[in-house]
Scaffold this motif. Structure first.
Motif, mmCIF file in Angstrom:
data_model
loop_
_atom_site.group_PDB
_atom_site.id
_atom_site.type_symbol
_atom_site.label_atom_id
_atom_site.label_comp_id
_atom_site.label_asym_id
_atom_site.label_seq_id
_atom_site.Cartn_x
_atom_site.Cartn_y
_atom_site.Cartn_z
ATOM 1 N N ASP A 1 15.234 -4.098 -0.499
ATOM 2 C CA ASP A 1 13.866 -3.591 -0.406
ATOM 3 C C ASP A 1 13.921 -2.142 0.062
ATOM 4 O O ASP A 1 14.279 -1.868 1.209
ATOM 5 C CB ASP A 1 13.032 -4.437 0.553
ATOM 6 C CG ASP A 1 11.568 -4.005 0.601
ATOM 7 O OD1 ASP A 1 11.214 -3.029 -0.096
ATOM 8 O OD2 ASP A 1 10.783 -4.632 1.335
ATOM 9 N N LEU A 2 13.571 -1.219 -0.817
ATOM 10 C CA LEU A 2 13.655 0.207 -0.501
ATOM 11 C C LEU A 2 12.418 0.725 0.236
ATOM 12 O O LEU A 2 12.343 1.904 0.557
ATOM 13 C CB LEU A 2 13.849 1.014 -1.790
ATOM 14 C CG LEU A 2 15.075 0.620 -2.620
ATOM 15 C CD1 LEU A 2 15.220 1.536 -3.826
ATOM 16 C CD2 LEU A 2 16.327 0.656 -1.789
ATOM 17 N N ARG A 3 11.456 -0.156 0.513
ATOM 18 C CA ARG A 3 10.245 0.297 1.221
ATOM 19 C C ARG A 3 10.027 -0.489 2.507
ATOM 20 O O ARG A 3 8.896 -0.772 2.884
ATOM 21 C CB ARG A 3 9.023 0.165 0.312
ATOM 22 C CG ARG A 3 9.009 1.176 -0.828
ATOM 23 C CD ARG A 3 7.643 1.283 -1.467
ATOM 24 N NE ARG A 3 7.677 2.185 -2.604
ATOM 25 C CZ ARG A 3 7.196 1.882 -3.806
ATOM 26 N NH1 ARG A 3 6.622 0.712 -4.016
ATOM 27 N NH2 ARG A 3 7.269 2.754 -4.796
ATOM 28 N N GLU A 4 11.094 -0.869 3.166
ATOM 29 C CA GLU A 4 10.979 -1.557 4.458
ATOM 30 C C GLU A 4 10.745 -0.479 5.515
ATOM 31 O O GLU A 4 11.628 -0.148 6.302
ATOM 32 C CB GLU A 4 12.243 -2.358 4.751
ATOM 33 C CG GLU A 4 12.112 -3.331 5.902
ATOM 34 C CD GLU A 4 11.171 -4.484 5.610
ATOM 35 O OE1 GLU A 4 10.530 -4.945 6.569
ATOM 36 O OE2 GLU A 4 11.069 -4.908 4.455
ATOM 37 N N GLU A 5 9.529 0.092 5.513
ATOM 38 C CA GLU A 5 9.200 1.229 6.354
ATOM 39 C C GLU A 5 8.072 0.886 7.317
ATOM 40 O O GLU A 5 7.335 -0.088 7.117
ATOM 41 C CB GLU A 5 8.807 2.427 5.479
ATOM 42 C CG GLU A 5 9.909 2.845 4.507
ATOM 43 C CD GLU A 5 9.442 3.886 3.512
ATOM 44 O OE1 GLU A 5 8.231 4.191 3.489
ATOM 45 O OE2 GLU A 5 10.283 4.397 2.752
ATOM 46 N N VAL A 6 7.931 1.669 8.360
ATOM 47 C CA VAL A 6 6.872 1.451 9.333
ATOM 48 C C VAL A 6 5.521 1.538 8.630
ATOM 49 O O VAL A 6 5.290 2.404 7.778
ATOM 50 C CB VAL A 6 6.963 2.470 10.487
ATOM 51 C CG1 VAL A 6 6.803 3.895 10.006
ATOM 52 C CG2 VAL A 6 5.970 2.143 11.580
ATOM 53 N N ASP A 7 4.635 0.596 8.957
ATOM 54 C CA ASP A 7 3.282 0.518 8.388
ATOM 55 C C ASP A 7 3.271 0.265 6.886
ATOM 56 O O ASP A 7 2.243 0.434 6.230
ATOM 57 C CB ASP A 7 2.482 1.807 8.683
ATOM 58 C CG ASP A 7 2.293 2.036 10.170
ATOM 59 O OD1 ASP A 7 2.218 1.033 10.916
ATOM 60 O OD2 ASP A 7 2.242 3.203 10.598
ATOM 61 N N SER A 8 4.391 -0.159 6.323
ATOM 62 C CA SER A 8 4.426 -0.454 4.889
ATOM 63 C C SER A 8 3.763 -1.808 4.641
ATOM 64 O O SER A 8 4.148 -2.813 5.240
ATOM 65 C CB SER A 8 5.866 -0.477 4.383
ATOM 66 O OG SER A 8 5.913 -0.769 3.009
ATOM 67 N N ALA A 9 2.774 -1.833 3.764
ATOM 68 C CA ALA A 9 2.053 -3.070 3.470
ATOM 69 C C ALA A 9 2.915 -3.998 2.630
ATOM 70 O O ALA A 9 3.757 -3.545 1.854
ATOM 71 C CB ALA A 9 0.759 -2.744 2.726
ATOM 72 N N PRO A 10 2.724 -5.325 2.776
ATOM 73 C CA PRO A 10 3.523 -6.280 1.990
ATOM 74 C C PRO A 10 3.465 -6.020 0.492
ATOM 75 O O PRO A 10 4.438 -6.206 -0.222
ATOM 76 C CB PRO A 10 2.914 -7.629 2.355
ATOM 77 C CG PRO A 10 2.312 -7.421 3.707
ATOM 78 C CD PRO A 10 1.811 -6.004 3.716
ATOM 79 N N GLY A 11 2.318 -5.550 0.015
ATOM 80 C CA GLY A 11 2.169 -5.298 -1.415
ATOM 81 C C GLY A 11 2.960 -4.105 -1.905
ATOM 82 O O GLY A 11 3.096 -3.895 -3.118
ATOM 83 N N ASN A 12 3.469 -3.299 -0.980
ATOM 84 C CA ASN A 12 4.222 -2.106 -1.369
ATOM 85 C C ASN A 12 5.724 -2.360 -1.458
ATOM 86 O O ASN A 12 6.512 -1.427 -1.603
ATOM 87 C CB ASN A 12 3.980 -0.967 -0.370
ATOM 88 C CG ASN A 12 2.557 -0.443 -0.430
ATOM 89 O OD1 ASN A 12 1.904 -0.545 -1.469
ATOM 90 N ND2 ASN A 12 2.069 0.098 0.674
ATOM 91 N N ALA A 13 6.125 -3.621 -1.349
ATOM 92 C CA ALA A 13 7.553 -3.933 -1.371
ATOM 93 C C ALA A 13 8.209 -3.410 -2.651
ATOM 94 O O ALA A 13 7.620 -3.444 -3.728
ATOM 95 C CB ALA A 13 7.771 -5.434 -1.252
#
Length: 343
Positions: free
Chosen positions: A46-58
Motif C-alpha cells: 500500500d503506497l498510501r499508508e500515510e497520516v490522515d489517509s482515508a481508507p478509500g485512498n488506498a
C-alpha cells in the motif's frame, strides 16, 4: 522499484521482512507459507499508508511472486514482483548512479513503528506518538566505503525495515535500510548490491561473489542388501508389557499395501528402517502408515550434510516418487518420519 514485463513491477525489501510470510526455496525463490489454519499467506503493498489517509485512498497492489530471498549469510534483501493496473502503476524509483559517500545528505522513507526497546521520551519527541505511517527522516551517510553495506544516521525504528535510503544530492536511492541502533547508527544494503540483484547477478558480501546454489543430487537407489540390518519399528519398545502394534486392516487395504522383498511372516508389509517402519500405499505412491520408536533420553543430534534421496528397491521403483514430482517449489519434499525422531 523497477520495471518488469506484463504489467508488473519489481520491488526490493528485506529478507527478514519477507520471511514473515514466506520461506526460501532451494533455488532462491520464495514460497508463501501456510497459516496455522491452513490458508496460504499473501502480501500487498500500500503506497498510501500515510497520516490522515482515508481508507478509500488506498493504493494497494498484490505481491504475486517472490522472485528471490537471500540466504541468511547474504545481504538482507528479497526481490518481489507486484501486479499493477490502470491508475495504480507507480513509476520505478531510480537507483543512484554512484555509491553514497561519507557525509552525503540522505533520508529514509518508511514506516517507523513503536518500539518499547528504545527511550520512550526520545521517541515521543521525534515522532509525537504517531507511528506506522509513511515518514521521511533526514540524515547523513556515516560510512560509505565499499562492499554490501553502508551506514547512516537517519532516525529510524523497527518498522523502517525495507525503507529506501534516498540521496538528496543524487535524487536517487543509494541503499535499502535493514537494521539500526536507535540514536546511534543504521545499516543499509548498498545500491550496487541492489543493481546486481535486479540484473540477476548474485549479491556479494565484502566484495566476494557468493556461490550459486548447488545443484540437487540425483536420486540414488538402495537394494535389499543395503537395508538388511534394519530392524524396523518395535511394538514393545515402551517395555513393562506395554505394546503398540501396527493397526489391523482388511483385504481391501492389504491389496493396496506394497509387500517388500525382505518381508517375513510376522512382518508381511513393513518396510523396516532404523527405529521406524513404513506401510506403503501402491495407489497413493506414499506411506499409508508410519511408526517410529523415540527415546528422548538417548537422542543424538546428527549433523545434516548434502541431502540425497533414495529409491528403496525392496518394493517396485515405479511405485515411488522421485525428484520430478517435487519440482513445484510450493510442494515440500517431506520425510516419511520426522528426521530427528529416530536418532
Amino acid at each position: 522499484m523497477a520495471e518488469a514485463p506484463g504489467g508488473r513491477r519489481k520491488v526490493v525489501t528485506n529478507r527478514h521482512v519477507a520471511k514473515l510470510v514466506a520461506r526460501r526455496a532451494r533455488d532462491g525463490s520464495g514460497v508463501f507459507l501456510r497459516s496455522p489454519i491452513g490458508a496460504r499467506y499473501s502480501a500487498n503493498l500500500d503506497l498510501r499508508e500515510e497520516v490522515d489517509s482515508a481508507p478509500g485512498n488506498a493504493f494497494t497492489l498484490p505481491v504475486v511472486t517472490i522472485l528471490y530471498m537471500a540466504d541468511d549469510t547474504e545481504a538482507d534483501v528479497a526481490l518481489l514482483e507486484i501486479e499493477v493496473r490502470e491508475g495504480l502503476a507507480p513509476d520505478p524509483v531510480p537507483l543512484a548512479p554512484r555509491r553514497g559517500r561519507d557525509g552525503e545528505l540522505v533520508g529514509t522513507i518508511g514506516y517507523p513503528a513503536f518500539d518499547d526497546r528504545n527511550d520512550l521520551s526520545q521517541m515521543r519527541q521525534y515522532f509525537n506518538d504517531l507511528y506506522d505511517v509513511k515518514r521521511f527522516a533526514p540524515g547523513l551517510i556515516m560510512t560509505g566505503g565499499e562492499g554490501t553495506v553502508l551506514s547512516h544516521d537517519c532516525t529510524t525504528l523497527g518498522g523502517n525495515s525495507g525503507s529506501c535510503l534516498v540521496s538528496l544530492e543524487q535524487q536517487a536511492v543509494v541503499g535499502l535500510h535493514f537494521s539500526g541502533e536507535f540514536g546511534i547508527q543504521n545499516a543499509a544494503v548498498s545500491s550496487e548490491t541492489l543493481k546486481d540483484l535486479l540484473s540477476s547477478s548474485r549479491p556479494t558480501i565484502g566484495g566476494l561473489a557468493l556461490a550459486e546454489p548447488a545443484e540437487e543430487r540425483a536420486d540414488g537407489v538402495h537394494s535389499a542388501n543395503d537395508m538388511s540390518n534394519r530392524s524396523g519399528y518395535q511394538p514393545n519398545f515402551l517395555g513393562d508389557g506395554t505394546e503398540v502394534p501396527w493397526p489391523e486392516f482388511g483385504e481391501e487395504i492389504a491389496a493396496d499395501v506394497a509387500q517388500p522383498s525382505d518381508a517375513t511372516e510376522e512382518r508381511k508389509y513393513e518396510l523396516r528402517y532404523t527405529h521406524f517402519g513404513v506401510l506403503y500405499s501402491k495407489h497413493r505412491r506414499s506411506p499409508r502408515v508410519t511408526a517410529v520408536n523415540i527415546d528422548g533420553e538417548n537422542s543424538r543430534r546428527i549433523k545434516r550434510g548434502d541431502d540425497q534421496w533414495f529409491f528403496d528397491l525392496r518394493i517396485d521403483r515405479d511405485l515411488q516418487l522421485g525428484q520430478g514430482a517435487y519440482r513445484d517449489p510450493e510442494i515440500d519434499r517431506g520425510h516419511m518420519v520426522r528426521r530427528e525422531d529416530p536418532n
